[in-house]
Design a protein around this motif. Structure first.
Motif, PDB file in Angstrom:
ATOM      1  N   LYS A 143      -6.252   2.276   4.856  1.00 36.28           N
ATOM      2  CA  LYS A 143      -6.304   1.586   3.560  1.00 36.28           C
ATOM      3  C   LYS A 143      -7.736   1.640   3.033  1.00 36.28           C
ATOM      4  O   LYS A 143      -8.558   0.763   3.327  1.00 36.28           O
ATOM      5  CB  LYS A 143      -5.806   0.148   3.707  1.00 36.28           C
ATOM      6  N   TRP A 169       0.856  -1.187   0.000  1.00 37.27           N
ATOM      7  CA  TRP A 169       0.000   0.000   0.000  1.00 37.27           C
ATOM      8  C   TRP A 169       0.890   1.234   0.000  1.00 37.27           C
ATOM      9  O   TRP A 169       1.842   1.324   0.774  1.00 37.27           O
ATOM     10  CB  TRP A 169      -0.920  -0.023   1.202  1.00 37.27           C
ATOM     11  N   LEU A 228     -10.372   3.612  -0.325  1.00 30.13           N
ATOM     12  CA  LEU A 228     -10.403   4.256  -1.634  1.00 30.13           C
ATOM     13  C   LEU A 228     -11.434   5.373  -1.689  1.00 30.13           C
ATOM     14  O   LEU A 228     -12.526   5.256  -1.140  1.00 30.13           O
ATOM     15  CB  LEU A 228     -10.748   3.231  -2.724  1.00 30.13           C
ATOM     16  N   CYS A 249      -6.282   6.800  -3.372  1.00 25.32           N
ATOM     17  CA  CYS A 249      -6.077   6.269  -2.019  1.00 25.32           C
ATOM     18  C   CYS A 249      -6.316   7.377  -1.004  1.00 25.32           C
ATOM     19  O   CYS A 249      -5.745   8.477  -1.127  1.00 25.32           O
ATOM     20  CB  CYS A 249      -4.660   5.730  -1.870  1.00 25.32           C
TER      21      CYS A 249
END
Length: 577
Positions: free
Chosen positions: A50, A44, A52, A70
């Motif tokens: 983590k 990542w 979107l 991200c």
């Protein structure tokens, strides 16, 4: 049992509680190509949650979203990591687009891109600055020697930001094939985004394919879920044409998120036989504008929803589609229903189904605008030309996706220069085309002419080339075109900075530059006769942060700005640092 890609290198069987999903999975595996990529090679790329904000293939104006957005926890200056071992191969700095971006080449033949950065690491920043001064340009696109900036997996290469075309803090991240430069869907590479949520199919659109898709409004059907499948609320669909095609509005979500992301793939079966589908696996930047052939452009341009065609338009190359000889256009016979099944899926194998029957009723005999009549307008696959004594242009082969009746009109204007209506903005154009307009300007104005294009609320200007009384400029959209004489120079406005100032307490110098034709052709800042680097993020303000290029003492700063018509404004400021 069907097989699908998993998050590791192994292939595993997928057992479903619903036989319908088994059938759908089998159709995907049989009809669309199976994609295999290395798993878990990349880490990542940002030190943040983590998650979107957008996925690969999300539908945008005139292009697909070409990577992952991200999340940066709504903050800037988060650490950006090299996703794998390699070397920094390129750096881009631009006012829009990627803003500040890094490209890293990796030993596995792939390249990763990191965009909208706030800053580079110190060594890279010094190198970029030196190149900007060498080229005398803040906006640069640098090829960097392979051994100059090697990186290890997880090494901090930059800080996150919101530069360029970003509307908020995040990292735009891409994975490309280094040799072809085609962008690969990163979610096929095993990134840690958990997804066990199937796409939502919101609506169905039906088209009369005896007509151009640009010269009709599709019939829209709302959907409901019944027995695990989507079906039209109205039941069987009855049409009055022998040829039909379909489009859907569908969104994908991943576990724990409400974001409406783009779907990865869709497939259509007719009487249980797969005939057409699309898959967003890899797309080049030279292909991304073909989104306009994947969607119902006219419906979207007139304020309607996103609709993705399950058929391939006649002027679109194979691109993201795989079809049989029908190209996804369904032929019907009187009173004989055909069963249509449409499946939408994501990269993790989650699928949703839409199923219905379509049947031909009474044929509409009033249709006189059959697109097969090549005497009635512009057609894909041909050189299409329009010209008269005042305006002319031609569309190269491959410029349009479907036939349409071209419309032209000359309109009066308060400026005295006619407005030429070259069709309208509801038909997309793939390639640039040159518009030539004949003008009648005084000798004083003749060398200060721009071409204006407008449609709806959008207006843009272009500098022109002159050949006698003809002026030409390149565009990629239909709309209203007009020549304008522009003798008004740009306006330079400093912010908190003035001539004769003691600037020892300032951290930066900021200028805003406005012009009636919006864009600038050139901006230059000279400090004591030497080029000085001003940044220009998002094209709004020109900013110089004081550094070693402006030592203590007395200085003279000369700012000049030139617009598209060649008008220049120059201002001189003496100050002490």
């Amino acid at each position: 049992m069907p097989f699908i890609r998993t998050s590791g290198n192994k292939i595993k069987k997928v057992f479903s509680l619903f036989s319908a999903l088994l059938i759908a999975g089998a159709a995907f595996a049989q009809f669309l190509p199976v994609q295999t990529y290395p798993q878990n090679y990349f880490q990542w790329p940002i030190n943040a949650t983590k998650a979107l904000a957008a996925n690969f293939g999300e539908l945008r104006s005139n292009h697909y979203h070409m990577g992952l957005d991200c999340r940066s926890d709504q903050q800037v200056n988060k650490d950006i990591y090299a996703a794998a071992e390699g070397y920094i191969a390129k750096v881009k700095v631009e006012p829009w687009g990627f803003g500040q971006a890094i490209y890293i080449n990796h030993p596995n033949g792939m390249t990763t891109l990191y965009a909208h950065l706030n800053s580079f690491n110190s060594a890279l920043d010094k190198y970029v600055e030196a190149q900007q001064y060498k080229q005398k340009s803040w906006a640069v696109y640098l090829d960097i020697p392979a051994g100059m900036f090697p990186v290890k997996k997880g090494e901090v290469i930059a800080k996150s930001g919101s530069t360029g075309g970003s509307m908020g803090p995040h990292l735009h991240f891409e994975v490309r094939d280094t040799k072809s430069d085609k962008v690969i869907n990163p979610l096929l590479l095993g990134f840690p985004i958990k997804d066990n949520v199937a796409p939502d199919i919101l609506r169905l659109a039906v088209y009369d394919r005896c007509l151009s898709t640009y010269e009709q409004s599709p019939k829209i059907y709302l959907l409901k879920k019944l027995g695990g499948k989507y079906v039209p609320i109205s039941g069987t669909i009855r049409v009055n044409t022998e040829k039909v095609s379909f489009a859907i509005t569908a969104w994908d979500k991943y576990t724990g998120s409400t974001n409406q992301n783009g779907i990865y793939e869709a497939i259509m079966k007719v009487d249980d036989v797969p005939v057409s589908g699309f898959q967003l696996t890899g797309i080049g930047y030279d292909e991304t504008r073909y989104l306009n052939a994947n969607i119902d452009y006219k419906t979207r341009a007139t304020g309607g929803p996103w609709l993705q065609h399950l058929s391939k338009l006649p002027g679109y190359n194979t691109g993201v589609y795989k079809t049989d000889e029908t190209n996804g256009v369904v032929s019907l016979e009187k009173a004989i229903p055909k069963k249509i099944n449409i499946t939408a899926g994501d990269p993790d194998g989650n699928v949703s189904e839409l199923e219905f029957d379509v049947v031909l009723g009474t044929i509409n005999e009033t249709n006189t605008n059959n697109i097969e009549d090549r005497s009635k307008g512009f057609h894909p696959g041909f050189l299409n030309i329009f010209e008269n004594e005042k305006v002319k242009f031609y569309l190269p082969e491959g410029a349009i996706y479907d036939s349409f009746s071209f419309r032209y009109k000359e309109l009066a204007s308060s400026t005295g220069n006619s407005i030429f209506q070259l069709h309208n903005g509801t038909v997309p154009v793939q390639k640039y085309f040159t518009v030539n307009i004949k003008g009648n300007f005084s000798p004083e104005d003749a060398d200060h002419v721009v071409m204006k294009r407008s449609y709806g609320s959008k207006t843009n200007y272009a500098s022109v080339k002159r050949d006698g009384d003809w002026y030409s400029a390149a565009f990629r959209d239909f709309g209203n075109y007009q020549l304008l004489a522009d003798r008004q120079p740009p306006v330079i406005t400093p912010s908190g900075f003035y001539n004769g100032m003691n600037a020892s307490k300032l951290r930066r110098i900021v200028f805003s530059i406005t012009d009636n034709s919006e864009d600038l052709q050139d901006f230059t800042a000279l400090l004591d006769g030497r080029w000085l680097r001003f940044s220009n993020d998002k094209g709004r303000n020109f900013i110089y942060d004081f550094d070693d290029h402006c030592p203590p003492g007395e200085h003279t700063l000369v700012i000049s700005a030139t617009d598209l018509a060649g008008n220049t404004t120059e201002k001189t400021y003496n100050f002490t640092r």
